[in-house]
Enzyme design. Structure first.
Site, short mmCIF file in Angstrom:
data_model
loop_
_atom_site.label_atom_id
_atom_site.label_comp_id
_atom_site.label_asym_id
_atom_site.label_seq_id
_atom_site.Cartn_x
_atom_site.Cartn_y
_atom_site.Cartn_z
N CYS A 287 2.70 -5.04 6.94
CA CYS A 287 2.42 -4.73 5.55
C CYS A 287 3.61 -3.99 4.92
O CYS A 287 4.49 -3.51 5.61
CB CYS A 287 1.17 -3.87 5.44
SG CYS A 287 -0.37 -4.77 5.73
N HIS B 86 0.83 -1.20 0.00
CA HIS B 86 0.00 0.00 0.00
C HIS B 86 0.86 1.25 0.00
O HIS B 86 2.08 1.22 0.17
CB HIS B 86 -0.97 0.00 1.19
CG HIS B 86 -0.33 0.03 2.54
ND1 HIS B 86 0.09 1.20 3.14
CD2 HIS B 86 -0.05 -0.96 3.42
CE1 HIS B 86 0.59 0.94 4.33
NE2 HIS B 86 0.52 -0.37 4.53
#
Length: 460
Positions: A381, A362
């Site tokens: 992440c 992301h």
């Protein structure tokens, strides 16, 4: 050790086999076979490679008959097991040992750089006492220190200092430049200051450098040998992403990965969707560890951070900041969702791929973190610096609904998922050492302590 010996060794390593002072082809071939055995003895716990290497080192004339056949079989079988092709699969048809040895080498563009570095490290380990250095204070430009002579010599031996004449006990500007080169090769802040982190890498034994390089080299090329035409590979300790398209690099980007307490896992999957303006459903672990302490201190954190609160039935809840602060002091049986927008933690884009760890690629709301040398900073992440370029590549090559994609570029508050006409393989790998495009060996810290303790003397 006399410095002239180093120069002679470097000169020898720069020669091609055909230039090695008139050696006959059989002697050259036996040396190449011995080099391969040395390399693989560093990689494999199998004692066969080590035993064969010792036999040839003790008596190179012994390389004949059954022994020769056995060694050639073991080498060819090893590279085949890694799906790495040989330079010449028909090497057994060649008439002399040198031609057979060349054919037995793996067909890899950087194999010569690799073998030369391995032999150089082993030579350093055999001929130089690499004792641990210690410092009481930082060394900065202009300082005078008795350890600088030894530090300069090590930088020269490792190839980061190209002029041995500047070695001395004064930390000159040229000396600082060499330290910066060394720091960059080891993923450190390139400030030129000699401190604990730089010193730990300077203390790493040459043998440990050879072993870590050998293991990571084979692991990397075995991985690449079986991959599809298009894929993303993210090297976790290298904090780096590559997008490969038919053997060419379409994109390279710095990334942020999980901190040691919340590690990014090694895995392979496929990106199946791209989300513009994603919402963020906060994982329970992050909510309890990171967000609830902030809400306890100030209940306005929920509204200021653009969060919504839902109960287990999916009903949206409304409370005053004071009430949220009190509720957060208890069990808090709710879930937090951050709405799309400029404050969203995931930023503008999210790339979804199925996995058991609830991680994805992301954007980020804090791009300044990409300038840090140590980018093990997330909760697992992967944050991508060049996320817009990655999204544009996906739109050009894989997104189905391009019209909607273009229309969404002007919106920030509305979330939209996009399916792909073909999934894109993604691989999260763990390589602490590699050879770059300039033939330089790059080292990175084993951020998750995944390498065996016996591999490295470098303190973690």
């Amino acid at each position: 050790m006399h410095k002239r010996n180093t120069l002679l060794f470097i000169l020898f390593m720069s020669l091609s086999p055909n230039q090695s002072w008139g050696q006959d082809p059989d002697s050259l071939g036996r040396q190449l076979i011995s080099d391969q055995l040395l390399l693989l003895s560093l990689v494999e716990p199998n004692e066969a490679f080590h035993d064969y290497y010792q036999l040839l080192e003790d008596n190179d004339q012994i390389y004949q008959g059954i022994l020769k056949d056995s060694i050639e079989f073991e080498l060819a079988n090893y590279w085949q097991s890694k799906h790495i092709p040989l330079k010449d699969p028909n090497f057994r048809l060649k008439s002399n040992t040198y031609q057979r040895a060349i054919g037995l080498e793996p067909k890899l563009d950087d194999f010569l750089y690799f073998t030369n570095n391995i032999k150089h490290f082993i030579w350093l380990d055999d001929t130089y006492l690499w004792s641990a250095l210690s410092l009481n204070n930082l060394i900065e430009q202009g300082d005078k220190h008795e350890q600088l002579n030894e530090i300069g010599l090590r930088l020269w031996l490792l190839g980061d200092l190209d002029d041995s004449a500047i070695i001395g006990d004064v930390y000159t500007s040229h000396f600082v430049d060499a330290v910066k080169v060394f720091q960059k090769r080891h993923g450190l802040e390139t400030d030129g200051v000699i401190g604990p982190a730089t010193l730990r890498w300077l203390n790493m034994r040459p043998f440990d450098r050879a072993k870590v390089l050998a293991e990571n080299y084979v692991k990397k090329h075995a991985f690449l040998a079986t991959k599809s035409a298009q894929f993303i590979v993210i090297n976790i300790p290298g904090f780096h992403l590559l997008l490969m398209d038919n053997g060419e690099i379409s994109l390279d980007s710095r990334v942020i990965v999980g901190k040691p307490s919340r590690q990014t896992p090694q895995l392979s999957s496929e990106i199946t969707n791209v989300v513009i303006n994603p919402s963020w459903r906060v994982p329970k672990r992050i909510m309890h560890r990171d967000l609830l302490p902030k809400i306890r201190r100030d209940g306005r954190y929920i509204n200021n951070g653009n969060y919504e609160v839902y109960d287990r039935q999916g009903n949206k809840l409304f409370r005053t900041p004071e009430q949220w602060s009190d509720i957060a002091k208890g069990a808090f049986p709710y879930r937090l969702v951050q709405k799309p927008g400029v404050k969203n933690t995931l930023g503008r884009y999210k790339f979804y791929f199925p996995n058991d760890f609830s991680i994805y690629l992301h954007d980020t709301a804090n791009p300044r973190l990409f300038n840090k040398a140590n980018r093990a900073l997330s909760s697992g992440c992967i944050r991508v610096e060049k996320v817009k370029l990655l999204a544009e590549w996906m739109a050009d090559h894989l997104v189905n609904d391009k019209k909607t994609w273009q229309r969404m570029q002007t919106k920030r508050e509305q979330s939209r998922w996009f399916s792909l006409k073909a999934s894109l393989p993604i691989h999260l790998v763990y390589w602490t050492t590699w050879i770059d495009d300039q033939g330089q060996v790059q080292y990175r810290r084993d951020i998750y302590n995944q390498q065996k303790a016996s591999l490295m003397s470098l303190a973690q």
